[in-house]
Scaffold this motif. Structure first.
Motif, PDB file in Angstrom:
ATOM      1  N   LEU A 163       0.835  -1.196   0.000  1.00  0.00           N
ATOM      2  CA  LEU A 163       0.000   0.000   0.000  1.00  0.00           C
ATOM      3  C   LEU A 163       0.875   1.253   0.000  1.00  0.00           C
ATOM      4  O   LEU A 163       1.948   1.286   0.610  1.00  0.00           O
ATOM      5  CB  LEU A 163      -0.958  -0.001   1.194  1.00  0.00           C
ATOM      6  N   HIS A 164       0.366   2.298  -0.650  1.00  0.00           N
ATOM      7  CA  HIS A 164       1.169   3.482  -0.978  1.00  0.00           C
ATOM      8  C   HIS A 164       1.081   4.543   0.126  1.00  0.00           C
ATOM      9  O   HIS A 164       0.728   5.692  -0.128  1.00  0.00           O
ATOM     10  CB  HIS A 164       0.676   4.060  -2.311  1.00  0.00           C
ATOM     11  N   TYR A 165       1.400   4.136   1.349  1.00  0.00           N
ATOM     12  CA  TYR A 165       1.522   5.136   2.421  1.00  0.00           C
ATOM     13  C   TYR A 165       2.541   4.662   3.445  1.00  0.00           C
ATOM     14  O   TYR A 165       2.874   3.476   3.524  1.00  0.00           O
ATOM     15  CB  TYR A 165       0.162   5.437   3.059  1.00  0.00           C
ATOM     16  N   ASP A 166       3.037   5.616   4.225  1.00  0.00           N
ATOM     17  CA  ASP A 166       4.011   5.331   5.271  1.00  0.00           C
ATOM     18  C   ASP A 166       3.298   4.628   6.420  1.00  0.00           C
ATOM     19  O   ASP A 166       2.407   5.204   7.040  1.00  0.00           O
ATOM     20  CB  ASP A 166       4.619   6.656   5.748  1.00  0.00           C
ATOM     21  N   PRO A 167       3.673   3.376   6.735  1.00  0.00           N
ATOM     22  CA  PRO A 167       2.978   2.690   7.839  1.00  0.00           C
ATOM     23  C   PRO A 167       3.100   3.427   9.170  1.00  0.00           C
ATOM     24  O   PRO A 167       2.259   3.239  10.054  1.00  0.00           O
ATOM     25  CB  PRO A 167       3.657   1.316   7.886  1.00  0.00           C
ATOM     26  N   ASP A 168       4.098   4.301   9.279  1.00  0.00           N
ATOM     27  CA  ASP A 168       4.285   5.027  10.546  1.00  0.00           C
ATOM     28  C   ASP A 168       3.229   6.112  10.787  1.00  0.00           C
ATOM     29  O   ASP A 168       3.212   6.701  11.874  1.00  0.00           O
ATOM     30  CB  ASP A 168       5.684   5.645  10.612  1.00  0.00           C
ATOM     31  N   ILE A 169       2.353   6.376   9.801  1.00  0.00           N
ATOM     32  CA  ILE A 169       1.254   7.304  10.111  1.00  0.00           C
ATOM     33  C   ILE A 169       0.371   6.727  11.225  1.00  0.00           C
ATOM     34  O   ILE A 169      -0.378   7.454  11.879  1.00  0.00           O
ATOM     35  CB  ILE A 169       0.394   7.658   8.877  1.00  0.00           C
TER      36      ILE A 169
END
Length: 301
Positions: free
Chosen positions: A210-216
């Protein structure tokens, strides 16, 4: 008709030297009517392709539709320090974007369409008169979000947030997104694929994620019911300060925006007019004419 947007970036400040926020632009710099469309928590600016195409088709060269990838998502940079993932950073980035848009070309009207998180950012921008906007927001569309967010919905989102996964194909990723985003309602296979194409990126070792930073997920998951309640009181104050004409969209089965919150939003502040879409929860995708037409009519009436 424009079938693909232009990908652009704006430099934004943060505590670690800054980052680039990507945004997708439909329409020319010369268009004086600017519509900013901001996506939900894990999504990207390409969620608004159908709405943007419909706006450009109706208005032509007179409208610029701007769809940012909020920092940490899509084509935007990731923050070096994940503690920065929060509304102060998101609002600051949107101010930088609006200032760049005002420099790029004339701005005679500024409207905002925000889904979920993008709607909260819009409330903070529209309801904070001290912010240095190039011009006030004229019309505000809040897609299935309000100052009060049901805790059970936050818990549901927290159960998958940060789990970006690994998928062997776009079809596999689409199947996973259909599961966690069932609230989007019924869509055709082609529509689910359109909703998923820009939500994945290739991994160096092969496959997709998935195209987002998991740290969000880190700041999100530390949120407590007590903190949420305090934030809610502050956001109601901001909402009541909004002067933009406001359209509130609610999915009839939404677990995030309750009927009671929607009713109160129609009674205080900008006294939002309510549009309910049946057979959908959180959140309407604004993908079909039956969902885009009320938004177009509101923005262009």
């Amino acid at each position: 008709m424009q079938t693909e947007p232009q990908l652009r970036t704006v430099r934004c400040a943060d505590a670690d030297g800054g980052h680039d926020t990507a945004y997708w632009q439909w329409g020319p710099n010369s268009a004086p009517h600017v519509v900013v469309c901001v996506h939900g928590l894990t999504r990207t600016g390409r969620d608004f392709d159908a709405l943007a195409q419909a706006l450009v088709a109706r208005v032509g060269a007179g409208v610029r539709v701007i769809c940012p990838d909020v920092v940490g998502r899509g084509q935007s940079d990731w923050l070096k320090n994940p503690e920065g993932y929060g509304f102060p950073q998101y609002v600051g980035d949107m101010l930088a974007l609006l200032q760049q848009l005002a420099q790029d070309g004339p701005m005679a009207q500024l409207d905002w369409v925000g889904t979920s998180m993008g709607g909260l950012i819009g409330m903070l921008v529209a309801g904070s008169p001290q912010l240095p906007l190039p011009m006030p927001i004229r019309r505000l569309v809040l897609n299935d979000v309000g100052p009060t967010i049901e805790w059970s919905s936050l818990a549901r989102i927290g159960s998958y947030l940060g789990k970006t996964g690994m998928f062997n194909s776009l079809d596999e990723a689409t199947g996973y997104l259909k599961t966690i985003q069932a609230g989007f309602g019924q869509h055709t296979d082609a529509q689910w694929r359109a909703l998923s194409t820009h939500m994945v990126r290739p991994l160096p070792e092969g496959g997709l994620t998935l195209h987002y930073d998991p740290d969000i997920a880190l700041p999100f998951k530390r949120n407590t019911p007590e903190q949420a309640q305090a934030a809610e009181a502050a956001i109601w104050q901001v909402y009541e300060a909004i002067t933009a004409q406001t359209l509130l969209i609610r999915g009839a089965q939404s677990d995030l925006l309750s009927p009671a919150t929607a009713q109160r939003m129609g009674e205080v502040g900008p006294k939002a007019r309510l549009q309910v879409f049946e057979n959908v929860g959180h959140a309407p995708t604004l993908l079909t004419p039956e969902q885009t037409t009320p938004v177009l009519n509101f923005l262009l009436e």
